[in-house]
Design a protein around this motif. Structure first.
Motif, short mmCIF file in Angstrom:
data_model
loop_
_atom_site.label_atom_id
_atom_site.label_comp_id
_atom_site.label_asym_id
_atom_site.label_seq_id
_atom_site.Cartn_x
_atom_site.Cartn_y
_atom_site.Cartn_z
N GLY A 52 10.55 -14.67 -11.02
CA GLY A 52 12.26 -14.63 -10.62
C GLY A 52 12.40 -14.64 -9.03
O GLY A 52 11.87 -14.08 -8.19
N SER A 53 13.62 -15.14 -8.91
CA SER A 53 14.00 -15.51 -7.52
C SER A 53 14.38 -14.18 -6.77
O SER A 53 14.39 -13.85 -5.75
N SER A 54 14.61 -13.05 -7.49
CA SER A 54 14.86 -11.70 -7.10
C SER A 54 13.67 -11.01 -6.81
O SER A 54 13.94 -9.69 -6.24
N SER A 55 12.68 -11.42 -7.04
CA SER A 55 11.33 -10.71 -6.75
C SER A 55 11.06 -10.22 -5.27
O SER A 55 10.54 -9.45 -5.03
N TYR A 56 11.42 -11.33 -4.60
CA TYR A 56 11.22 -11.15 -3.05
C TYR A 56 12.37 -10.61 -2.17
O TYR A 56 12.74 -11.15 -1.31
N ASN A 57 12.85 -9.43 -2.67
CA ASN A 57 13.68 -8.86 -1.97
C ASN A 57 13.24 -7.60 -1.27
O ASN A 57 12.01 -7.79 -0.75
N GLU A 58 13.89 -6.66 -1.14
CA GLU A 58 13.51 -5.47 -0.38
C GLU A 58 12.55 -4.63 -1.37
O GLU A 58 12.49 -5.00 -2.47
N GLN A 59 11.65 -3.84 -0.65
CA GLN A 59 10.76 -3.05 -1.22
C GLN A 59 11.23 -1.69 -0.63
O GLN A 59 11.72 -1.28 0.30
N PHE A 60 10.67 -0.70 -1.69
CA PHE A 60 11.36 0.59 -1.49
C PHE A 60 10.13 1.35 -0.93
O PHE A 60 9.22 1.66 -1.85
N PHE A 61 10.23 2.00 -0.02
CA PHE A 61 9.17 2.59 0.72
C PHE A 61 9.00 4.25 0.20
O PHE A 61 9.91 5.01 0.33
N GLY A 62 7.70 4.80 0.03
CA GLY A 62 7.38 6.05 0.01
C GLY A 62 7.27 6.87 1.64
O GLY A 62 7.53 6.07 2.61
N PRO A 63 7.46 8.07 1.77
CA PRO A 63 7.29 8.78 2.98
C PRO A 63 5.92 8.67 3.71
O PRO A 63 5.88 8.82 4.84
N GLY A 64 4.88 8.02 2.99
CA GLY A 64 3.75 7.78 3.60
C GLY A 64 2.87 8.91 3.70
O GLY A 64 3.07 10.01 3.51
N THR A 65 1.21 8.57 3.59
CA THR A 65 0.35 9.80 3.86
C THR A 65 -0.26 9.46 5.23
O THR A 65 -0.70 8.52 5.44
N ARG A 66 -0.26 10.43 6.06
CA ARG A 66 -1.10 10.51 7.24
C ARG A 66 -2.34 10.87 7.25
O ARG A 66 -2.54 11.92 6.91
N LEU A 67 -3.06 9.95 7.44
CA LEU A 67 -4.55 10.36 7.66
C LEU A 67 -5.11 10.13 8.71
O LEU A 67 -5.07 9.40 9.54
N THR A 68 -5.83 11.52 8.92
CA THR A 68 -6.77 11.56 10.33
C THR A 68 -8.24 11.44 10.15
O THR A 68 -8.46 12.26 9.17
N VAL A 69 -9.04 10.74 10.61
CA VAL A 69 -10.36 10.59 10.64
C VAL A 69 -11.10 11.18 11.66
O VAL A 69 -10.74 10.67 13.01
N LEU A 70 -11.79 12.15 11.67
CA LEU A 70 -12.30 13.07 12.97
C LEU A 70 -13.88 12.56 12.92
O LEU A 70 -14.52 12.05 11.88
#
Lengths: 114, 118
Positions: free
Chosen positions: B100-118
């Protein structure tokens, strides 16, 4: 790799002024999009301009696209403190299997001084 | 419609451990993509899932993997964590229709997961 490169990297203006940021990209595109990100949170889609369009408006936003120069600009008029955020341009990266996700520039960090 | 949700929002792990992040797309969206955001490399595409199948994958090592369930919810897993994996991981969905030509429109993003590796 980064497809788009925003310019400037940072911009500080007074509330009420207009803010302009630019984006350059490398490959041919179907459309170009602008997203906003507040302080390390999720991205919010602002506006999409198709490759056959030269200018598009949405509220206080105006986007232009010059496919011959592979560049776009985002203008925010009458800026507000709430516009303080990072702004990214994005295009779809394509390979033989279809689009490989959105490719983002490094972003412009906009600060609106009250 | 409810937006894209991600859990957990924050995570702290130590080197060598593994982590699983979860994403629930907008109802009706069948495509889920994952992105990594770091100060040095910016936003980078990890992979995309559609109909429980990985469609595309970015330039990341095999330690990064994902899957999608029949309800379109997705998980990504990072094994043998390294310090450089510290990042904001963003999930995005879209109403993808193959061809579909409309497939490559906007994406809807979540708030994210902040990963910290110590």
């Amino acid at each position: 790799s980064q497809q788009g490169e925003e310019d400037p990297q940072a911009l500080s203006i007074q509330e009420g002024e207009n803010a302009t940021m630019n984006c350059s990209y490398k490959t041919s595109i179907n459309n170009l999009q602008w997203y906003r990100q507040n302080s390390g949170r999720g991205l919010v889609h602002l506006i999409l301009i198709r490759s056959n369009e030269r200018e598009k408006h949405s509220g206080r936003l105006r986007v232009t696209l010059d496919t011959s120069k592979k560049s776009s600009s985002l203008l925010i008029t009458a800026s507000r403190a709430a516009d303080t955020a990072s702004y990214f341009c994005a295009t779809w990266a394509y390979s033989g299997g279809g689009a490989d996700g959105l490719t983002f520039g490094k972003g412009t960090h906009l600060i609106i001084q009250p | 419609k409810a937006g894209v949700t991600q859990t957990p929002r924050y995570l702290i792990k130590t080197r060598g451990q593994q982590v699983t992040l979860s994403c629930s797309p907008i109802s009706g969206h069948r495509s889920v993509s994952w992105y990594q955001q770091t100060p040095g490399q910016g936003l980078q595409f990890l992979f995309e899932y559609f109909s429980e199948t990985q469609r595309n994958k970015g330039n990341f090592p095999g330690r990064f993997s994902g899957r999608q369930f029949s309800n379109s919810r997705s998980e990504m897993n990072v094994s043998t964590l390294e310090l450089g994996d510290s990042a904001l991981y963003l999930c995005a969905s879209r109403p993808f229709t193959s061809g579909g030509s409309s497939s490559y429109n906007e994406q809807f993003f979540g708030p994210g997961t902040r990963l910290t590796v110590l």
